[in-house]
Every structure is written in C-alpha cells, then in structure tokens.
Enzyme design. Structure first.
Site, mmCIF file in Angstrom:
data_model
loop_
_atom_site.group_PDB
_atom_site.id
_atom_site.type_symbol
_atom_site.label_atom_id
_atom_site.label_comp_id
_atom_site.label_asym_id
_atom_site.label_seq_id
_atom_site.Cartn_x
_atom_site.Cartn_y
_atom_site.Cartn_z
ATOM 1 N N TYR A 12 26.204 63.221 -19.167
ATOM 2 C CA TYR A 12 26.808 64.513 -18.693
ATOM 3 C C TYR A 12 28.180 64.228 -18.098
ATOM 4 O O TYR A 12 29.282 64.475 -18.566
ATOM 5 C CB TYR A 12 25.898 65.353 -18.099
ATOM 6 C CG TYR A 12 26.423 66.563 -17.248
ATOM 7 C CD1 TYR A 12 27.283 67.335 -18.088
ATOM 8 C CD2 TYR A 12 26.003 66.975 -16.181
ATOM 9 C CE1 TYR A 12 27.808 68.470 -17.670
ATOM 10 C CE2 TYR A 12 26.367 68.238 -15.713
ATOM 11 C CZ TYR A 12 27.260 68.888 -16.358
ATOM 12 O OH TYR A 12 27.584 70.340 -15.943
ATOM 13 N N LEU A 60 21.999 47.842 -18.999
ATOM 14 C CA LEU A 60 22.503 47.116 -17.961
ATOM 15 C C LEU A 60 21.658 45.860 -17.374
ATOM 16 O O LEU A 60 22.004 44.900 -16.884
ATOM 17 C CB LEU A 60 23.067 47.790 -16.681
ATOM 18 C CG LEU A 60 24.231 48.779 -17.137
ATOM 19 C CD1 LEU A 60 24.764 49.531 -16.180
ATOM 20 C CD2 LEU A 60 25.743 47.889 -17.633
ATOM 21 N N SER A 125 25.572 59.863 -4.291
ATOM 22 C CA SER A 125 24.950 61.238 -4.433
ATOM 23 C C SER A 125 24.999 61.602 -2.888
ATOM 24 O O SER A 125 24.696 60.949 -2.026
ATOM 25 C CB SER A 125 23.743 61.086 -4.866
ATOM 26 O OG SER A 125 22.919 62.206 -4.864
ATOM 27 N N TYR A 150 14.858 58.092 -5.929
ATOM 28 C CA TYR A 150 16.197 58.417 -6.426
ATOM 29 C C TYR A 150 17.320 58.081 -5.498
ATOM 30 O O TYR A 150 18.143 57.301 -5.587
ATOM 31 C CB TYR A 150 16.327 59.625 -7.332
ATOM 32 C CG TYR A 150 17.858 59.847 -7.768
ATOM 33 C CD1 TYR A 150 18.460 59.251 -8.472
ATOM 34 C CD2 TYR A 150 18.258 61.053 -6.981
ATOM 35 C CE1 TYR A 150 19.812 59.524 -8.618
ATOM 36 C CE2 TYR A 150 19.533 61.279 -7.073
ATOM 37 C CZ TYR A 150 20.372 60.456 -7.938
ATOM 38 O OH TYR A 150 21.910 60.821 -7.920
ATOM 39 N N LYS A 154 20.303 55.027 -4.382
ATOM 40 C CA LYS A 154 21.857 55.492 -4.038
ATOM 41 C C LYS A 154 22.076 54.785 -2.862
ATOM 42 O O LYS A 154 23.339 54.183 -2.585
ATOM 43 C CB LYS A 154 22.081 56.887 -4.332
ATOM 44 C CG LYS A 154 22.048 57.360 -5.619
ATOM 45 C CD LYS A 154 23.073 56.929 -6.789
ATOM 46 C CE LYS A 154 22.931 57.647 -8.117
ATOM 47 N NZ LYS A 154 23.902 56.651 -9.161
ATOM 48 N N TYR A 177 28.391 62.762 -5.168
ATOM 49 C CA TYR A 177 28.557 64.163 -5.629
ATOM 50 C C TYR A 177 27.311 65.087 -4.973
ATOM 51 O O TYR A 177 26.399 64.446 -4.724
ATOM 52 C CB TYR A 177 28.210 64.162 -7.203
ATOM 53 C CG TYR A 177 28.486 62.973 -7.889
ATOM 54 C CD1 TYR A 177 29.649 62.269 -7.659
ATOM 55 C CD2 TYR A 177 28.074 62.489 -9.153
ATOM 56 C CE1 TYR A 177 30.239 61.495 -8.353
ATOM 57 C CE2 TYR A 177 28.355 61.531 -9.941
ATOM 58 C CZ TYR A 177 29.483 61.062 -9.516
ATOM 59 O OH TYR A 177 29.961 59.826 -10.603
ATOM 60 N N LEU A 200 18.908 72.576 -12.259
ATOM 61 C CA LEU A 200 18.813 74.010 -12.337
ATOM 62 C C LEU A 200 19.587 74.662 -13.634
ATOM 63 O O LEU A 200 18.770 75.316 -14.340
ATOM 64 C CB LEU A 200 19.428 74.484 -11.035
ATOM 65 C CG LEU A 200 19.598 76.024 -11.015
ATOM 66 C CD1 LEU A 200 18.110 76.760 -11.092
ATOM 67 C CD2 LEU A 200 20.162 76.577 -9.746
ATOM 68 N N ARG A 231 22.616 74.578 -2.526
ATOM 69 C CA ARG A 231 23.227 73.268 -2.892
ATOM 70 C C ARG A 231 24.808 73.750 -3.034
ATOM 71 O O ARG A 231 25.026 74.953 -3.100
ATOM 72 C CB ARG A 231 22.707 72.774 -4.118
ATOM 73 C CG ARG A 231 21.215 72.355 -3.967
ATOM 74 C CD ARG A 231 21.004 71.112 -3.390
ATOM 75 N NE ARG A 231 19.640 70.710 -3.368
ATOM 76 C CZ ARG A 231 18.683 70.977 -2.313
ATOM 77 N NH1 ARG A 231 18.892 71.856 -1.184
ATOM 78 N NH2 ARG A 231 17.445 70.446 -2.394
ATOM 79 N N ASP A 298 12.808 67.567 -2.441
ATOM 80 C CA ASP A 298 13.718 68.281 -1.965
ATOM 81 C C ASP A 298 14.110 68.506 -0.669
ATOM 82 O O ASP A 298 13.139 68.718 0.156
ATOM 83 C CB ASP A 298 13.462 69.739 -2.786
ATOM 84 C CG ASP A 298 13.782 69.609 -4.466
ATOM 85 O OD1 ASP A 298 14.397 68.739 -4.847
ATOM 86 O OD2 ASP A 298 13.298 70.589 -5.181
#
Length: 335
Positions: A12, A60, A125, A150, A154, A177, A200, A231, A298
C-alpha cells in the site's frame, strides 16, 4: 539517476512511494515477496508513471537472494517497508512477526555493508511510543514497551538501527507513521489487504461495497468524546511525498545526524466514529457498524506533533480527511 531500492514496494504505502520516486526522477528497484499484495500492482504503477520498475519477487529472509540484487545494482538508497503489520495477528503469532520483521531487516543491513550502500529510510510506526502520556506525540516523547509484538518489532528495529549507524557510519532516517489512508488520484493503486482487513478504512470501504456485512468498531468504552479510540489519519500520498524528501535528504547529504527520527501525521486526532462519519459525508453513504470488544494491543489515542518534519524535511500534509475518504471509496469502486 539515483537508484533507490524499495522493499515491499508493491504494498500500500510502498506502491504510492514508488510512483512518487519515479515522478521525482529516481530509478526504482522493487523487492516484494507478494505476501500481502498482488503482482498486478507492478502493472498498475507502470500505467501511472509509464516507467516499469525493476522487480524481484524475493523474501528478505533469504540472504543469498538479497545479495544477488545488491550485486546486480549500485544502490544509492533503500526504503525499507517490507514487514508483517497487523497488530491483532502479531498478538496471535508473535514469533512469525519477530522472525520476519527483524531477520529481513538484518539481511538488508548486512547487504548495505557488503555492497557499500549508505542510505536507509526505515518504515517505522507511532506504535513505538506505546500509550504516550501526553498528546500530541513529538519525537522526544519517551518510547514505551509497545502494546503488541508488531509494535515491538518496530521498536527493536530502531534499536538495531541505532547500534548499526554507530558501528558503520551509515545514514538512517526512521519515519514514524501514524495511520495511512486514502488512495492515488488515478484510482489505480490503493489499499488492498488480503483477507479480512486489519485497518479501519478498507474495512469501511468493503462494508460500503457490501463485501462485509458490517464494520466492527473495537471498543466504545475508551476515555474519549464518543468512547472510540483516537488516531491520526494521514493521507498515503502525503506519506509518499515525505519518503521522497527523506531519501533526497540522505542522498544530498543534508542530514544533521547519522540517525534521525521524524513523525509523519497530520497533528489531528479523530475517533473511529468521527472517521466513519467523515466517510459517510464525503461519499453520501451510510455505514452499518457494530460495537465489538476492544482488541488486544490497541491503545486509547495517538496523534502527532509533526513540526520537526515540517522544519527539517520541508514537508507538510496537504490532503484533508474528507479527500482521503473520497479517494478510498473511489479506489474500492474501481476494484
């Protein structure tokens, strides 16, 4: 012409960045293992820019294959997107996330040393901040243990990059980001997750298109104005622009430190229900949604202070949330 290697370049954010790089005059080489995208995105990119990027279908985690690509090209800069990225899945499959996200990075960094490539942009992130104590989040905000494996990959990757730059003198920029949304104005590329969306907006657009029966809103008991999580939703085209500016900073040797960090967000927080409303208003639609239990991993809220990126990268987001909602829906309809 500078050659830029983009890992995860058919994904994306990767595909939008490849288009922006080509439009800025860079030659682009893409590595993607197609685990969360389709090969057709190569043709979609080509149809926008009229330039076909060099493409390698490579994982990778395979050092030998990575080395072959570095052997074949003199690479001036690397933008490293390739990673598993679903918070919920990472809670269920932590080892898969650590293996993929960290081993891929290590193999890439080894190749930069062995084949003399000096400039790396790392796709990081805002999850590295965990639940920050105050808003908005700036780059001096202390990092916390992220709420998900996750996010932890990062944070660990950033720590690896810190040690790496000290040892090698390579140049690295970590772009943190917030939440990417929207699609390219051609509607030829956009977010197309495999399976049930974890983000979302594709969940919203798929619900609007009748692919999903209803949108799951995870939690309405957060301490926010409507009980749903907050967010910072940043348009993917603005994000792509930031990557072009970041790679130029390194290639042109304008970086002030060997390792730099920049937040990429709009500076505004929106609740989940505000985003749903923005989508409905932008497109004249109603979205059927159901409140579900909170999701593991979350946090309550996260939105950026983006002043450092404005100052150092000469970057500012220019796309409104309404416009991102409009392009997201037109992209979904194009499918």
């Amino acid at each position: 012409m500078n050659k830029i290697l983009v890992t995860g370049g058919l994904g994306y954010i990767g595909s939008h960045t490849v288009v922006a790089l080509q439009n800025a005059g860079y030659e682009v080489i893409i590595i993607d293992d197609l685990s969360n995208t389709q090969l057709e995105f190569l043709d979609r990119i080509t149809s926008i820019t009229n330039i076909k990027p060099t493409f390698y279908e490579v994982d990778l985690k395979n050092q030998e294959k990575v080395n072959e690509i570095f052997k074949a090209h003199k690479i001036d800069g690397i933008i490293h997107f390739a990673a598993h990225k679903a918070v919920g899945e990472s809670v269920e499959k932590p080892l898969m996330y650590y293996r993929n996200n960290l081993l891929g990075l290590l193999n890439l960094l080894d190749a930069t040393v062995d084949f003399d490539a000096d400039n790396v942009i790392f796709s990081s992130s805002c999850t590295v901040y965990g639940q920050a104590d105050k808003m908005p989040i700036d780059e001096k905000t202390p990092l916390k243990r992220p709420e998900s494996p996750y996010g932890n990959t990062k944070k660990m990757a950033e720590e690896i990059l810190e040690d790496f730059t000290l040892a090698t003198g390579k140049n690295v920029i970590c772009l943190r980001y917030f939440n990417p949304v929207g699609a390219h104005s051609s509607f030829k590329i956009g977010e197309l997750p495999n399976g049930i969306p974890n983000n979302l907006i594709p969940y919203v657009t798929q619900t609007a298109a009748g692919i999903r029966e209803s949108l799951a809103v995870f939690g309405d008991d957060y301490p926010t104005k409507d009980g749903t999580a907050i967010r910072d939703y940043i348009d993917v085209n603005d994000l792509a622009d930031a990557h072009v500016k970041a790679i130029a900073r390194l290639v042109e040797k304008k970086n002030k430190n060997k390792l730099e960090f920049f937040n990429l967000g709009t500076g505004t927080g929106s609740t989940v229900l505000e985003v749903v409303k923005a989508f409905e208003e932008a497109n004249g639609l109603k979205i059927n949604y159901q409140i579900k239990e909170r999701r593991a991993g979350d946090i309550v809220e996260a939105y950026a202070n983006n002043e450092l990126a404005a100052q150092e990268l000469n970057w500012k987001p220019t796309t409104s949330l309404a416009e991102s909602m409009r392009t997201s829906w037109q992209w979904q309809q194009s499918l």
